[in-house]
Motif scaffolding. Structure first.
Motif, PDB file in Angstrom:
ATOM      1  N   HIS A 202      33.658 -13.628 -26.185  1.00  0.00           N
ATOM      2  CA  HIS A 202      33.527 -13.780 -24.732  1.00  0.00           C
ATOM      3  C   HIS A 202      33.104 -15.206 -24.373  1.00  0.00           C
ATOM      4  O   HIS A 202      33.568 -15.766 -23.365  1.00  0.00           O
ATOM      5  N   VAL A 227      40.881  -7.009 -23.525  1.00  0.00           N
ATOM      6  CA  VAL A 227      39.703  -7.595 -22.873  1.00  0.00           C
ATOM      7  C   VAL A 227      39.858  -9.112 -22.769  1.00  0.00           C
ATOM      8  O   VAL A 227      39.550  -9.709 -21.736  1.00  0.00           O
ATOM      9  N   GLY A 230      42.054 -10.114 -20.027  1.00  0.00           N
ATOM     10  CA  GLY A 230      41.452  -9.992 -18.703  1.00  0.00           C
ATOM     11  C   GLY A 230      40.900 -11.298 -18.161  1.00  0.00           C
ATOM     12  O   GLY A 230      40.608 -11.398 -16.963  1.00  0.00           O
ATOM     13  N   TYR A 231      40.757 -12.320 -19.004  1.00  0.00           N
ATOM     14  CA  TYR A 231      40.306 -13.630 -18.546  1.00  0.00           C
ATOM     15  C   TYR A 231      41.459 -14.444 -17.954  1.00  0.00           C
ATOM     16  O   TYR A 231      41.230 -15.482 -17.338  1.00  0.00           O
ATOM     17  N   ARG A 249      46.857 -10.862 -12.913  1.00  0.00           N
ATOM     18  CA  ARG A 249      45.414 -10.604 -12.920  1.00  0.00           C
ATOM     19  C   ARG A 249      45.080  -9.132 -13.188  1.00  0.00           C
ATOM     20  O   ARG A 249      44.368  -8.485 -12.418  1.00  0.00           O
ATOM     21  N   PRO A 250      45.589  -8.593 -14.276  1.00  0.00           N
ATOM     22  CA  PRO A 250      45.332  -7.178 -14.566  1.00  0.00           C
ATOM     23  C   PRO A 250      43.944  -6.959 -15.149  1.00  0.00           C
ATOM     24  O   PRO A 250      43.312  -7.880 -15.662  1.00  0.00           O
ATOM     25  N   THR A 251      43.474  -5.728 -15.083  1.00  0.00           N
ATOM     26  CA  THR A 251      42.250  -5.357 -15.776  1.00  0.00           C
ATOM     27  C   THR A 251      42.587  -5.079 -17.243  1.00  0.00           C
ATOM     28  O   THR A 251      43.752  -4.894 -17.613  1.00  0.00           O
ATOM     29  N   ALA A 252      41.545  -5.035 -18.064  1.00  0.00           N
ATOM     30  CA  ALA A 252      41.761  -4.729 -19.478  1.00  0.00           C
ATOM     31  C   ALA A 252      42.393  -3.351 -19.643  1.00  0.00           C
ATOM     32  O   ALA A 252      43.250  -3.139 -20.504  1.00  0.00           O
ATOM     33  N   ALA A 253      41.996  -2.405 -18.789  1.00  0.00           N
ATOM     34  CA  ALA A 253      42.557  -1.056 -18.862  1.00  0.00           C
ATOM     35  C   ALA A 253      44.047  -1.063 -18.545  1.00  0.00           C
ATOM     36  O   ALA A 253      44.837  -0.363 -19.199  1.00  0.00           O
ATOM     37  N   GLN A 254      44.449  -1.835 -17.554  1.00  0.00           N
ATOM     38  CA  GLN A 254      45.864  -1.911 -17.202  1.00  0.00           C
ATOM     39  C   GLN A 254      46.673  -2.535 -18.332  1.00  0.00           C
ATOM     40  O   GLN A 254      47.778  -2.082 -18.641  1.00  0.00           O
TER      41      GLN A 254
END
Length: 266
Positions: A202, A227, A230-231, A249-254
């Motif tokens: 991270h 993850v 996601g950055y 700009r997706p989320t980690a889940a997407q």
């Protein structure tokens, strides 16, 4: 026939919406990129006509199942591998047609590359590792620029340390400083957090993100980690050598859900 250091961009991609030279608005791009490994019936088509552009001040993650062509794409974009067909451009310069010598000269000034395994020389100090690409090119190192690059990655005062005296995350920071010391227009990163624990990863991702937001740089990163993706501002998804999706700009889940549908266990 002698190869030239510059070339004119294709007429179909010469201008942006504002009508200016695309070299101003695009940091790097691939046009109909193909890459085959091997010959004849044993040939493997790693890339099958990929066209993609990266604007200044953006962070792009490239993802896909194993064997999808993501690392091959990164290496072609960075001038480390030659496409079988198609072209690679840095700004308004087509680099895929340059001689090896001219490409090497341009690569040192225009792009930086960060490897998963750090690729540091253990017998050299941190400062010497950062200076190494320039020394190999026959250039005299600029101590102030080295100090500045190390300060940017949070390693001020570590110039005399050796890699073995640093943690894995600190070694990757040295690798990033080495890539940034020439102030490249584009930073390419191949699984930069793959050898690090999650917390340290991270920190490295935040550092890459800051280089885009603070300095207006361009970062293109291959990763398998949703993850980490996601950055990024966008995520390109490859499968079987082609771009099959692009996420904004997706989320980690997407990202994880879309990768699962591509057959990769996220």
């Amino acid at each position: 026939m002698a190869q030239t250091a510059t070339a004119t961009a294709p007429a179909t991609a010469m201008t942006t919406d504002a009508g200016t030279d695309i070299g101003v608005g695009i940091a790097a791009r691939a046009v109909d990129l193909h890459r085959e490994h091997g010959r004849g019936s044993a040939a493997v088509r790693a890339l099958r006509g990929v066209s993609v552009a990266f604007a200044p001040g953006t962070f792009t993650a490239v993802m896909g199942p194993s064997g999808s062509g993501k690392t091959t794409l990164l290496h072609c974009l960075a001038g480390m591998d030659r496409p079988t067909r198609g072209s690679v451009w840095w700004g308004g310069t087509e680099v895929s047609r340059l001689s090896e010598r001219r490409l090497a000269v341009l690569r040192r000034s225009r792009v930086g590359f960060v490897f998963q395994a750090f690729n540091l020389m253990p017998a050299m100090t941190v400062a010497q590792n950062v200076e190494l690409p320039g020394r190999l090119a026959g250039e005299r190192p600029d101590p102030d620029r080295v100090v500045e690059a190390l300060a940017r990655v949070g390693l001020a005062g570590r110039e005399r340390h050796r890699p073995g005296q640093l943690s894995g995350g600190q070694q990757q920071r040295v690798a990033i400083a080495r890539a940034l010391v020439t102030r490249p227009q584009v930073l390419f990163a191949d699984e930069p957090t793959g050898a690090l624990d999650r917390a340290t990863g991270h920190e490295i991702l935040a550092l890459l993100r800051a280089g885009v937001d603070r300095d207006g740089g361009t970062c293109v990163m291959v990763t398998h980690d949703p993850v980490a993706a996601g950055y990024a501002d966008r995520v390109l998804l490859l499968a079987d050598g082609v771009v099959v999706d692009e996420l904004d700009r997706p989320t980690a889940a997407q990202v994880g859900e879309r990768l699962s549908r591509l057959g990769e266990c996220a």
